[in-house]
Motif scaffolding. Sequence first.
Motif, PDB file in Angstrom:
ATOM      1  N   LEU A 240      -1.853   4.012   6.887  1.00 40.69           N
ATOM      2  CA  LEU A 240      -2.079   2.584   6.259  1.00 40.69           C
ATOM      3  C   LEU A 240      -2.487   1.363   6.910  1.00 40.69           C
ATOM      4  O   LEU A 240      -3.302   0.855   6.649  1.00 40.69           O
TER       5      LEU A 240
ATOM      6  N   MET B  90       0.904  -1.146  -0.104  1.00 45.05           N
ATOM      7  CA  MET B  90       0.025   0.040   0.066  1.00 45.05           C
ATOM      8  C   MET B  90       0.864   1.223   0.018  1.00 45.05           C
ATOM      9  O   MET B  90       0.707   2.243  -0.689  1.00 45.05           O
ATOM     10  N   SER B  91       1.836   1.236   0.662  1.00 42.79           N
ATOM     11  CA  SER B  91       2.735   2.389   0.907  1.00 42.79           C
ATOM     12  C   SER B  91       3.503   2.818  -0.496  1.00 42.79           C
ATOM     13  O   SER B  91       3.702   3.627  -0.972  1.00 42.79           O
TER      14      SER B  91
ATOM     15  N   SER C 107       2.430   9.339  -2.299  1.00 42.44           N
ATOM     16  CA  SER C 107       2.029  10.531  -1.699  1.00 42.44           C
ATOM     17  C   SER C 107       1.603  10.755  -0.373  1.00 42.44           C
ATOM     18  O   SER C 107       1.668  11.699   0.275  1.00 42.44           O
ATOM     19  N   LEU C 108       1.230   9.491   0.377  1.00 41.85           N
ATOM     20  CA  LEU C 108       1.080   9.281   1.493  1.00 41.85           C
ATOM     21  C   LEU C 108       2.421   9.528   2.620  1.00 41.85           C
ATOM     22  O   LEU C 108       2.327   9.820   3.716  1.00 41.85           O
TER      23      LEU C 108
ATOM     24  N   HIS D 193      -6.193   1.964   7.359  1.00 41.36           N
ATOM     25  CA  HIS D 193      -6.969   1.520   6.094  1.00 41.36           C
ATOM     26  C   HIS D 193      -6.870   0.169   6.072  1.00 41.36           C
ATOM     27  O   HIS D 193      -8.150  -0.388   5.805  1.00 41.36           O
TER      28      HIS D 193
ATOM     29  N   LEU E  79       2.212   1.631  -3.468  1.00 43.37           N
ATOM     30  CA  LEU E  79       1.220   2.227  -4.613  1.00 43.37           C
ATOM     31  C   LEU E  79       0.795   3.670  -4.202  1.00 43.37           C
ATOM     32  O   LEU E  79       0.180   4.251  -5.080  1.00 43.37           O
ATOM     33  N   ASN E  80       0.933   4.059  -3.086  1.00 47.53           N
ATOM     34  CA  ASN E  80       0.483   5.363  -2.671  1.00 47.53           C
ATOM     35  C   ASN E  80       1.714   6.422  -2.140  1.00 47.53           C
ATOM     36  O   ASN E  80       1.727   6.558  -0.992  1.00 47.53           O
TER      37      ASN E  80
END
Length: 70
Positions: A37, A20-21, A26-27, A40, A23-24
């Motif tokens: 994360l 998840m990190s 921007s977070l 989520h 793939l994102n």
Amino acid sequence: LLIEDRDKRLQQAAAVVEVMSALNPSLKGTEDFKRVLWDHLYLMTEGKLDVDGPYPPPAPRAEAAPPDPI
């Protein structure tokens, strides 16, 4: 959720958070992005994920009432 071995389940949950990190990206600019994360992940499993993660699960949200018909 279906992995019976608790340590293996935590390992797999941490791997999902890492994906998840990735793939994102921007977070990563947000404060405490790892906690976001993990939150989520808990929300995606509807609070059923039973692991001893680095953060406690978020408090359950109250379901919003559906809007009135127009």
